[in-house]
Design an enzyme around this catalytic site. Structure first.
Site, PDB file in Angstrom:
ATOM      1  N   SER A 129      22.622  53.056  58.711  1.00  0.00           N
ATOM      2  CA  SER A 129      21.899  52.856  59.812  1.00  0.00           C
ATOM      3  C   SER A 129      22.310  51.272  60.391  1.00  0.00           C
ATOM      4  CB  SER A 129      20.343  52.255  59.458  1.00  0.00           C
ATOM      5  OG  SER A 129      19.432  51.354  59.862  1.00  0.00           O
ATOM      6  N   TYR A 155      15.873  47.219  52.494  1.00  0.00           N
ATOM      7  CA  TYR A 155      16.136  49.101  52.764  1.00  0.00           C
ATOM      8  C   TYR A 155      17.506  48.525  53.354  1.00  0.00           C
ATOM      9  CZ  TYR A 155      17.243  52.200  55.733  1.00  0.00           C
ATOM     10  OH  TYR A 155      17.814  53.762  56.752  1.00  0.00           O
ATOM     11  N   LYS A 159      21.199  49.395  52.958  1.00  0.00           N
ATOM     12  CA  LYS A 159      22.624  50.110  53.174  1.00  0.00           C
ATOM     13  C   LYS A 159      23.866  48.959  54.063  1.00  0.00           C
ATOM     14  CE  LYS A 159      20.837  54.081  54.116  1.00  0.00           C
ATOM     15  NZ  LYS A 159      21.479  54.995  53.353  1.00  0.00           N
TER      16      LYS A 159
HETATM   17  N1  UFG Z   1       6.134  51.225  67.073  1.00  0.00           N
HETATM   18  C1  UFG Z   1       4.589  51.132  67.584  1.00  0.00           C
HETATM   19  N2  UFG Z   1       3.900  51.741  66.851  1.00  0.00           N
HETATM   20  C2  UFG Z   1       3.958  52.687  65.457  1.00  0.00           C
HETATM   21  C3  UFG Z   1       5.700  52.481  65.614  1.00  0.00           C
HETATM   22  C4  UFG Z   1       6.279  52.205  65.607  1.00  0.00           C
HETATM   23  O1  UFG Z   1       4.443  50.806  68.457  1.00  0.00           O
HETATM   24  O2  UFG Z   1       3.485  53.250  64.893  1.00  0.00           O
HETATM   25  C5  UFG Z   1       7.542  50.488  67.804  1.00  0.00           C
HETATM   26  C6  UFG Z   1       7.770  50.021  66.677  1.00  0.00           C
HETATM   27  O3  UFG Z   1       7.225  48.417  67.157  1.00  0.00           O
HETATM   28  C7  UFG Z   1       8.883  49.848  67.286  1.00  0.00           C
HETATM   29  C8  UFG Z   1       9.037  51.070  68.076  1.00  0.00           C
HETATM   30  O4  UFG Z   1       7.925  51.979  68.043  1.00  0.00           O
HETATM   31  O5  UFG Z   1       9.132  49.177  68.781  1.00  0.00           O
HETATM   32  C9  UFG Z   1      10.155  52.150  66.563  1.00  0.00           C
HETATM   33  O6  UFG Z   1       9.856  52.097  65.868  1.00  0.00           O
HETATM   34  P1  UFG Z   1      10.164  52.350  64.130  1.00  0.00           P
HETATM   35  O7  UFG Z   1       8.859  52.217  63.422  1.00  0.00           O
HETATM   36  O8  UFG Z   1       9.845  54.182  64.878  1.00  0.00           O
HETATM   37  O9  UFG Z   1      11.625  52.587  64.613  1.00  0.00           O
HETATM   38  P2  UFG Z   1      12.091  51.152  63.991  1.00  0.00           P
HETATM   39  O10 UFG Z   1      13.325  51.017  65.206  1.00  0.00           O
HETATM   40  O11 UFG Z   1      11.795  49.879  63.777  1.00  0.00           O
HETATM   41  O12 UFG Z   1      12.623  51.890  62.950  1.00  0.00           O
HETATM   42  C10 UFG Z   1      14.341  52.602  62.782  1.00  0.00           C
HETATM   43  C11 UFG Z   1      14.122  53.223  61.082  1.00  0.00           C
HETATM   44  C12 UFG Z   1      14.747  52.441  60.390  1.00  0.00           C
HETATM   45  C13 UFG Z   1      16.075  51.638  60.768  1.00  0.00           C
HETATM   46  C14 UFG Z   1      15.389  50.645  61.694  1.00  0.00           C
HETATM   47  C15 UFG Z   1      16.359  49.279  62.548  1.00  0.00           C
HETATM   48  O13 UFG Z   1      13.213  53.573  61.326  1.00  0.00           O
HETATM   49  O14 UFG Z   1      15.184  52.319  59.380  1.00  0.00           O
HETATM   50  O15 UFG Z   1      15.507  51.614  62.874  1.00  0.00           O
HETATM   51  O16 UFG Z   1      17.623  50.331  62.327  1.00  0.00           O
HETATM   52  F1  UFG Z   1      16.312  50.622  59.824  1.00  0.00           F
END
Ligand code: UFG
Length: 345
Positions: A129, A155, A159
């Site tokens: 990831s 997590y 990885k």
């Molecule tokens: N977000 C919201 N509201 C939500 C969920 C997310 O505004 O309910 C925003 C987050 O703040 C972020 C974007 O949407 O700006 C993406 O968030 P995600 O949770 O979908 O994804 P992340 O980038 O935080 O996480 C992903 C993977 C993880 C990994 C991470 C870093 O889900 O497994 O990328 O690579 F660790």
């Protein structure tokens, strides 16, 4: 006659695994797929859907990849390569339950690698990831594979430790052949709408949350902060269509089966960032109505912007994304609207 290769797909019933399974089976009998899954975050019905799409059967074992039972799969099949996606992946859950993550993700990987060694299976594709890049500063973007690694949650640690284990295996064993794929943000679904991401409970990730708002299961999306230093203040991520991601695995496999490479690392991302608001607008176009949202506080640990430099995968694997953000939103909505209760129709 073609030389069919047998691929063990651990975690093959999950969101990403099921799409990889379809891509492998669609390659003209080049691959036979053996799926191992314990359905801890997936549904047995996915196997019927894979057959619906491809017209082909998948050999399936319901096994926890940590257990001794995994050896049965190696005894009963001549395996050419393993793609290992059997892991937990929720960042927040990992902070609350670190041992659950270290136990599941690392012990399953170790068990798999020990059995691969015992049965002389040398080709391994590891599901990693972008989380292994830790905290990224704006002037370090886009992130390439040489960016220093670190972690911010258990997590991510699993990885990164997983990658370290593979590096050590590669140093010790010249026959060990491994590709580490660092995923950015997979969304979307197969265009048939038969397989996709089934989020159980309140989704942690943004796209399954949006699709649950679209079907009326949740009232609105909480946007975690609009005061980041980004185009519109909301977080920017590198969204990648899950079918493009799956195709990246097939390319990685081809490279492993035809070359002895030791260990290599590839980013799988689109190389372009979109903000949460841009994502909502794109989804709303596909949906035909506006997705409701509220701005709330930042989520602890979130970065402002992350996106990949995917040029290494383009140069070496001959892989690049084909789907746009609009395609991803269309396919996410197609899946969710056809399956409001996931695989339970
Ligand atoms: N977000 C919201 N509201 C939500 C969920 C997310 O505004 O309910 C925003 C987050 O703040 C972020 C974007 O949407 O700006 C993406 O968030 P995600 O949770 O979908 O994804 P992340 O980038 O935080 O996480 C992903 C993977 C993880 C990994 C991470 C870093 O889900 O497994 O990328 O690579 F660790």
């Amino acid at each position: 006659m073609r030389d069919t290769k047998s691929i063990l797909l651990a975690g093959g019933a999950g969101y990403i695994g099921s799409h990889i399974c379809v891509e492998l089976l669609n390659r003209d009998n080049k691959y036979k797929v053996i799926v191992v899954d314990n359905f801890s975050n997936s549904n047995p019905k996915v196997l019927d859907r894979i057959k619906d799409i491809t017209g082909k059967d998948v050999k399936f074992y319901e096994i926890d990849t940590r257990s001794n039972e995994l050896e049965k799969v190696f005894k009963e099949n001549k395996i050419d390569a393993v793609i290992d996606l059997a892991a937990y992946k929720a960042v927040g859950d990992s902070v609350k339950n670190p041992l659950k993550y270290y136990n599941n993700n690392l012990i399953s990987q170790m068990n798999m690698l020990l059995l691969m060694k015992k049965y002389s299976v040398n080709n391994f594709v590891f599901s990693s990831s972008a989380t292994v890049y830790g905290e990224v500063k704006a002037d370090e973007l886009p992130i390439n594979e040489n960016h220093p690694t670190s972690t911010t949650n258990p997590y991510g640690s699993t990885k990164l430790m997983g990658e370290q284990i593979l590096q050590d295996c590669s140093i010790s064993d010249p026959d060990f052949n491994c590709i580490v794929l660092r995923y950015f943000n997979p969304i979307g679904a197969h265009e048939s709408g038969k397989i996709g991401e089934e989020a159980i409970g309140i989704p942690a990730n943004v796209m399954p949350y949006i699709t649950k708002v679209a079907i009326g299961e949740l009232p609105y999306l909480n946007i975690f902060g609009n005061d980041y230093d980004t185009i519109d203040g909301t977080g920017v991520r590198d969204y990648i269509h899950v079918v493009d991601l799956a195709k990246g695995h097939v390319k990685a496999l081809e490279r492993l089966l035809n070359n002895r490479i030791g260990i290599e690392y590839f980013n799988l991302g689109a190389g372009k960032g979109f903000s949460v608001l841009e994502l909502i607008h794109a989804f709303s176009r596909a949906y035909g109505k506006q997705i409701e949202y509220k701005i709330v506080d930042r989520r602890p640990g979130d970065a402002a912007i992350i996106y990949a430099d995917p040029s290494k995968a383009k140069d070496i694997l001959n892989w690049q994304v084909e789907y746009s953000l609009d395609d991803m939103c269309r396919d996410s909505w197609n899946w969710q609207s056809k399956n409001p209760n996931g695989y339970n129709i």
